[in-house]
Design an enzyme around this catalytic site. Structure first.
Site, PDB file in Angstrom:
ATOM      1  N   GLY A  13       0.933  -1.047   0.063  1.00 20.53           N
ATOM      2  CA  GLY A  13      -0.048   0.098  -0.013  1.00 20.53           C
ATOM      3  C   GLY A  13       0.830   1.226   0.036  1.00 20.53           C
ATOM      4  O   GLY A  13       1.868   1.255   0.462  1.00 20.53           O
ATOM      5  N   ARG A  89       0.615  -5.155  -4.754  1.00 19.97           N
ATOM      6  CA  ARG A  89       0.927  -6.310  -4.053  1.00 19.97           C
ATOM      7  C   ARG A  89       1.119  -7.549  -4.592  1.00 19.97           C
ATOM      8  O   ARG A  89       0.480  -8.393  -5.118  1.00 19.97           O
ATOM      9  CB  ARG A  89      -0.318  -6.619  -3.243  1.00 19.97           C
ATOM     10  CG  ARG A  89      -0.962  -5.360  -2.315  1.00 19.97           C
ATOM     11  CD  ARG A  89      -1.859  -5.603  -1.305  1.00 19.97           C
ATOM     12  NE  ARG A  89      -2.246  -4.308  -0.447  1.00 19.97           N
ATOM     13  CZ  ARG A  89      -1.618  -3.811   0.332  1.00 19.97           C
ATOM     14  NH1 ARG A  89      -0.540  -4.409   1.082  1.00 19.97           N
ATOM     15  NH2 ARG A  89      -2.172  -2.678   1.141  1.00 19.97           N
ATOM     16  N   ASP A 167       0.558   1.068   9.797  1.00 22.29           N
ATOM     17  CA  ASP A 167       0.398   0.314  10.999  1.00 22.29           C
ATOM     18  C   ASP A 167       1.623   0.527  12.184  1.00 22.29           C
ATOM     19  O   ASP A 167       1.592   0.037  13.233  1.00 22.29           O
ATOM     20  CB  ASP A 167       0.165  -1.183  10.584  1.00 22.29           C
ATOM     21  CG  ASP A 167      -0.934  -1.358   9.952  1.00 22.29           C
ATOM     22  OD1 ASP A 167      -1.882  -0.274  10.224  1.00 22.29           O
ATOM     23  OD2 ASP A 167      -1.334  -2.428   9.233  1.00 22.29           O
ATOM     24  N   GLU A 262      -8.755  -2.238  13.125  1.00 20.01           N
ATOM     25  CA  GLU A 262      -9.548  -3.108  12.467  1.00 20.01           C
ATOM     26  C   GLU A 262      -9.541  -4.582  12.857  1.00 20.01           C
ATOM     27  O   GLU A 262     -10.599  -5.337  12.605  1.00 20.01           O
ATOM     28  CB  GLU A 262      -9.231  -3.233  10.723  1.00 20.01           C
ATOM     29  CG  GLU A 262      -7.657  -3.534  10.659  1.00 20.01           C
ATOM     30  CD  GLU A 262      -7.397  -3.373   8.875  1.00 20.01           C
ATOM     31  OE1 GLU A 262      -7.907  -3.733   8.308  1.00 20.01           O
ATOM     32  OE2 GLU A 262      -6.296  -2.673   8.840  1.00 20.01           O
TER      33      GLU A 262
END
Length: 397
Positions: A13, A89, A167, A262
């Site tokens: 990403g 990806r 993250d 999430e």
């Protein structure tokens, strides 16, 4: 210094700050007499690029996947988000048959087949690195991109990696490019929605990135003064609802806020994996925000609404911290290349710039230390006893 041609790519990403890395690598490389080759669309560029013998125009470099980078074509790229090299990806170690390059000869593909309709294209990647004349490779990415970087490192490819992910969960570093901008943008978006939540007297549930690690939710909560839920700490649903109802009643504007990573889940609850499996075996989780809103309504009768904090956090230009770290990581990478160092990743340890071994793909993502960073009973970050900690409140040295 032996290196004369450096390849660079971005995988996974996109996050704000990638273009700052690319530009800084190019500018520093030209100062030490190196040429930089941009590999487009991540690892796909090294599996799908066409060589001179199959290029219709008869050129040597495939314009769809390979770009020579210089100071002119990278001069202004750091003023925008995304990645000028584009990304994907792609896992060359496990390429499904449907994704094989159209120009790949069937007999060559058969040599790399490792299972039913699955191929390990690493020999092709190594051939293409040699074809491009790359003396070094700079790979910028998160766990998946870095896991394949380790494959190439073991195969003898001189490589330096740069960690990026909102993250902030890459093993071996306290900071990944994209994290600060994600937290800053999430804080802004939550602040903007407070007026709407207050106008309708609702409980707002904000779903944020963090499948396995709760850093983005935790740090957003830290600066936004909100409750948060993280994957590392399964929670008591009844107690959470009780706290949120209490927050709403004590708030003069009659609203409450909770930020849910999430991957967060209440004890005894489950969320299905949904959507297609990507090349690294990942699927999306069902939306915990919407599931939690249903539970809040059921248990309390209060009106609640779910809001997604996802792609807005990875779009647009980086904030000051992400730009600074991106530029510094890029220059550390070039210093390592200049010195002939390979198989390393730029990092921050104890708040200081460093370089570490490439993360072991067998290790799980880096996670929040619940005991020192999170108050499970109050669904809040720990604010006390921070004296002596690094800037980002945790040391992974």
């Amino acid at each position: 210094m032996a290196a004369r041609r450096i390849g660079i790519l971005t995988g996974g990403g996109d996050v704000p700050g990638l273009n700052s890395v690319i530009k800084s690598v190019v500018y520093n490389a030209t100062e030490i007499g190196c040429e930089v080759v941009g590999i487009r669309r991540g690892w796909e560029g090294l599996t799908h690029m066409r060589r001179a013998e199959v290029l219709a125009a008869g050129g040597r470099l495939d314009p769809d996947y390979v770009r020579l980078l210089d100071r002119n074509n990278t001069r202004t790229i750091d003023r925008t988000g995304g990645t000028m090299l584009h990304t994907s990806r792609t896992n060359p170690s496990r390429m499904p048959a449907r994704r094989l390059p159209a120009h790949l000869a069937p007999e060559r593909a058969a040599q790399m087949q490792i299972g039913d309709d699955v191929y390990d294209l690493t020999p092709l990647v190594l051939d293409n690195i040699e074809y491009l004349g790359l003396d070094y490779l700079v790979s910028i990415g998160g766990d998946d991109t870095l896991s394949y970087s380790k494959v190439l490192d073991r195969a003898g490819v001189p490589l330096i990696a740069i960690p990026k992910t909102m993250d902030n969960d890459v093993q071996g570093t306290e900071y990944c490019i994209g994290f600060s901008t994600a937290v800053a943008r999430a804080t802004e978006l939550i602040g903007r929605q407070r007026s709407t939540l207050g106008s309708h007297e609702r409980i707002g549930v904000f779903r944020i990135f963090g499948r396995d690690a709760g850093f983005t939710a935790l740090y957003t909560s830290y600066v936004a003064s909100a409750r948060c839920l993280i994957p590392e700490a399964p929670f008591d649903l009844d107690h959470l609802v009780e706290i949120l109802v209490e927050d709403k009643k004590s708030n003069p504007s009659r609203y409450a806020v909770v930020i849910a990573a999430e991957g967060a889940m209440w004890r005894g609850g489950t969320l299905r994996d949904v959507g297609d499996v990507d090349m690294f075996g990942h699927r999306h989780k069902e939306n915990v925000g919407e599931a939690l809103v249903d539970q809040i309504k059921r248990l309390s009768g209060e009106e609640a609404v779910a809001s997604e904090l996802t792609y807005d956090l990875r779009s647009g230009e980086p904030d000051m911290l992400d730009k600074m770290v991106a530029i510094t990581y890029a220059n550390i990478a070039l210093d390592l290349i200049r010195d002939g160092v390979k198989g390393r990743m730029t990092a921050v340890l104890e708040g200081r710039y460093a370089h570490v071994a490439l993360p072991d793909p067998a290790l799980p993502p880096r996670t929040v230390d619940v005991a020192t960073m999170y108050n499970e009973d109050r669904f809040r970050p720990q604010y006390s006893d921070r004296l002596g900690l690094p800037l980002l409140l945790r040391s992974d040295a």
